[in-house]
Design an enzyme around this catalytic site. Sequence first.
Site, PDB file in Angstrom:
ATOM      1  N   ALA A 114       1.113  -1.074  -0.161  1.00  0.00           N
ATOM      2  CA  ALA A 114       0.137   0.088   0.188  1.00  0.00           C
ATOM      3  C   ALA A 114       1.011   1.393  -0.120  1.00  0.00           C
ATOM      4  O   ALA A 114       1.961   1.366   0.445  1.00  0.00           O
ATOM      5  CB  ALA A 114      -0.825  -0.230   0.765  1.00  0.00           C
TER       6      ALA A 114
ATOM      7  N   GLY B  70       0.766  -5.083   1.051  1.00  0.00           N
ATOM      8  CA  GLY B  70      -0.310  -5.119   0.221  1.00  0.00           C
ATOM      9  C   GLY B  70      -1.075  -5.608  -1.384  1.00  0.00           C
ATOM     10  O   GLY B  70      -1.381  -6.503  -1.308  1.00  0.00           O
TER      11      GLY B  70
ATOM     12  N   GLU C 102      -0.302  -9.393  -0.555  1.00  0.00           N
ATOM     13  CA  GLU C 102      -1.786  -9.355  -0.071  1.00  0.00           C
ATOM     14  C   GLU C 102      -2.828  -9.819  -1.459  1.00  0.00           C
ATOM     15  O   GLU C 102      -3.190 -11.044  -1.366  1.00  0.00           O
ATOM     16  CB  GLU C 102      -2.714  -9.119   1.269  1.00  0.00           C
ATOM     17  CG  GLU C 102      -1.816  -9.373   1.840  1.00  0.00           C
ATOM     18  CD  GLU C 102      -2.326  -7.249   3.439  1.00  0.00           C
ATOM     19  OE1 GLU C 102      -1.443  -6.442   2.794  1.00  0.00           O
ATOM     20  OE2 GLU C 102      -2.706  -7.915   4.140  1.00  0.00           O
TER      21      GLU C 102
ATOM     22  N   GLU D  19       4.605  -5.421   7.160  1.00  0.00           N
ATOM     23  CA  GLU D  19       4.110  -4.559   7.980  1.00  0.00           C
ATOM     24  C   GLU D  19       4.113  -3.590   9.573  1.00  0.00           C
ATOM     25  O   GLU D  19       4.385  -2.613   9.431  1.00  0.00           O
ATOM     26  CB  GLU D  19       2.740  -4.747   7.765  1.00  0.00           C
ATOM     27  CG  GLU D  19       1.764  -4.386   6.875  1.00  0.00           C
ATOM     28  CD  GLU D  19       2.091  -5.637   5.775  1.00  0.00           C
ATOM     29  OE1 GLU D  19       2.783  -6.546   6.066  1.00  0.00           O
ATOM     30  OE2 GLU D  19       0.288  -6.036   5.488  1.00  0.00           O
TER      31      GLU D  19
HETATM   32  N1  COA Z   1       4.255   3.599  -0.869  1.00  0.00           N
HETATM   33  C1  COA Z   1       5.523   4.626  -1.328  1.00  0.00           C
HETATM   34  N2  COA Z   1       6.298   4.476  -2.475  1.00  0.00           N
HETATM   35  C2  COA Z   1       6.556   3.484  -2.467  1.00  0.00           C
HETATM   36  C3  COA Z   1       6.489   2.545  -1.658  1.00  0.00           C
HETATM   37  C4  COA Z   1       5.106   1.983  -1.044  1.00  0.00           C
HETATM   38  N3  COA Z   1       4.635   1.117  -0.325  1.00  0.00           N
HETATM   39  N4  COA Z   1       6.925   1.185  -1.650  1.00  0.00           N
HETATM   40  C5  COA Z   1       8.223   2.240  -3.349  1.00  0.00           C
HETATM   41  N5  COA Z   1       7.870   3.217  -3.002  1.00  0.00           N
HETATM   42  C6  COA Z   1       9.195   4.310  -3.325  1.00  0.00           C
HETATM   43  C7  COA Z   1       9.774   4.974  -3.356  1.00  0.00           C
HETATM   44  O1  COA Z   1       9.227   6.047  -2.266  1.00  0.00           O
HETATM   45  C8  COA Z   1      10.504   5.473  -4.382  1.00  0.00           C
HETATM   46  O2  COA Z   1       9.555   6.637  -4.156  1.00  0.00           O
HETATM   47  P1  COA Z   1      11.047   7.809  -4.821  1.00  0.00           P
HETATM   48  O3  COA Z   1      11.783   7.479  -6.314  1.00  0.00           O
HETATM   49  O4  COA Z   1      10.429   9.398  -5.176  1.00  0.00           O
HETATM   50  O5  COA Z   1      11.840   7.999  -3.847  1.00  0.00           O
HETATM   51  C9  COA Z   1      10.053   4.872  -5.463  1.00  0.00           C
HETATM   52  O6  COA Z   1       9.188   4.150  -4.612  1.00  0.00           O
HETATM   53  C10 COA Z   1      10.844   3.954  -5.402  1.00  0.00           C
HETATM   54  O7  COA Z   1      11.554   2.826  -3.567  1.00  0.00           O
HETATM   55  P2  COA Z   1      12.961   2.479  -3.042  1.00  0.00           P
HETATM   56  O8  COA Z   1      12.651   2.331  -2.071  1.00  0.00           O
HETATM   57  O9  COA Z   1      13.760   4.048  -3.742  1.00  0.00           O
HETATM   58  O10 COA Z   1      14.143   0.818  -4.236  1.00  0.00           O
HETATM   59  P3  COA Z   1      14.990   0.463  -3.630  1.00  0.00           P
HETATM   60  O11 COA Z   1      15.199  -0.194  -4.392  1.00  0.00           O
HETATM   61  O12 COA Z   1      15.592   1.330  -2.859  1.00  0.00           O
HETATM   62  O13 COA Z   1      13.846  -0.593  -2.382  1.00  0.00           O
HETATM   63  C11 COA Z   1      11.765  -1.061  -1.636  1.00  0.00           C
HETATM   64  C12 COA Z   1      12.324  -1.432  -3.269  1.00  0.00           C
HETATM   65  C13 COA Z   1      10.432  -2.271  -1.974  1.00  0.00           C
HETATM   66  C14 COA Z   1      12.782  -2.659  -0.744  1.00  0.00           C
HETATM   67  C15 COA Z   1      11.384  -0.301  -0.939  1.00  0.00           C
HETATM   68  O14 COA Z   1      11.114   0.360  -1.925  1.00  0.00           O
HETATM   69  C16 COA Z   1       9.675  -0.563   0.273  1.00  0.00           C
HETATM   70  O15 COA Z   1      11.406  -1.209   1.179  1.00  0.00           O
HETATM   71  N6  COA Z   1       9.737  -0.279   0.287  1.00  0.00           N
HETATM   72  C17 COA Z   1       7.921  -0.901   0.730  1.00  0.00           C
HETATM   73  C18 COA Z   1       7.218  -2.070   0.784  1.00  0.00           C
HETATM   74  C19 COA Z   1       6.590  -2.346   1.960  1.00  0.00           C
HETATM   75  O16 COA Z   1       7.462  -1.595   3.476  1.00  0.00           O
HETATM   76  N7  COA Z   1       5.073  -2.285   1.731  1.00  0.00           N
HETATM   77  C20 COA Z   1       4.307  -2.356   2.690  1.00  0.00           C
HETATM   78  C21 COA Z   1       3.534  -1.200   3.058  1.00  0.00           C
HETATM   79  S1  COA Z   1       2.141  -1.493   3.808  1.00  0.00           S
END
Ligand code: COA
Length: 257
Positions: free
Chosen positions: A63, A108, A111, A131
Amino acid sequence: MAVDVVRDGHVATITLNRPDVLNAFNTAQLEALRDALTEVRQDPAVRAIILTGAGERAFAAGADIAEMRDKSPREALAFAQLGHAVCSLLETAPQPTIAAINGFALGGGCEVALACDIRICSENAQLGQPEVTLGIPPGWGGTQRLARVIGRAAAKELILTGRRIGAEEALRRGLVSAVYPLAELLPKARELADRIAANAPIAVRYAKEAINRGTESDLETALAYEAQIFALAFDTLDQKEGMGAFLERRKPTFTGA
Ligand code: COA
């Protein structure tokens, strides 16, 4: 568009399309997915649905955290209920649903994939329910469907640590049924979808329903349900066609009637 839908033959492919944020679900995208699924589910020409993510990095990274951060409990409840509604549309779709997980499927994203009937992933996939690392528990069915797919103990370990697992571990744990190089993922999903689409649609729907309902019921109720839908299938033209074709040594042509 936050969600793209392409129909080709009997297969609809729905692509989550916010690659700049790794296809993270904000409300607009979730609503677009809900609307796309509502439409595709009603289309008798569609016999299988593929769900995937745009780009080469993610199915969906969860999400949208930026949108979620300032939600009130009331707004969070509405967001959870919208997520549940989307997952339920996938789970109860008359057509089988295939999640083609092309990278991250987190929170999400995992999920929504769990609500699909079949999950396959690319070698670069990473799945998990992170989460608790953000201060919340999973809210779109993760605590329930993950436990049902990989077992309570394994689900607890993944959810309570919030750790991500790679494609090989996902395969070993039964979270996905196959792993392919990224370039082969969608063609393989399409092969699966075409195989399903070549079968009798009503029989496929009944079988999916029996598995879904039966595994949530006691065995006696489930077997009684199976007997009912088995009998109902004999009221279809496709049953006559399928058995007739076998006896006449030809390929069946199923019409979904
Ligand atoms: N919500 C909002 N934005 C998200 C996102 C999320 N769940 N996951 C990734 N993004 C965005 C990042 O903020 C980034 O945006 P920006 O370029 O404007 O800064 C872009 O997507 C790329 O992500 P980034 O974190 O820079 O890539 P990465 O390769 O370093 O890491 C992940 C990838 C997936 C490991 C990391 O983005 C992450 O941990 N995301 C969240 C995952 C999460 O906790 N999901 C559960 C949510 S309830």
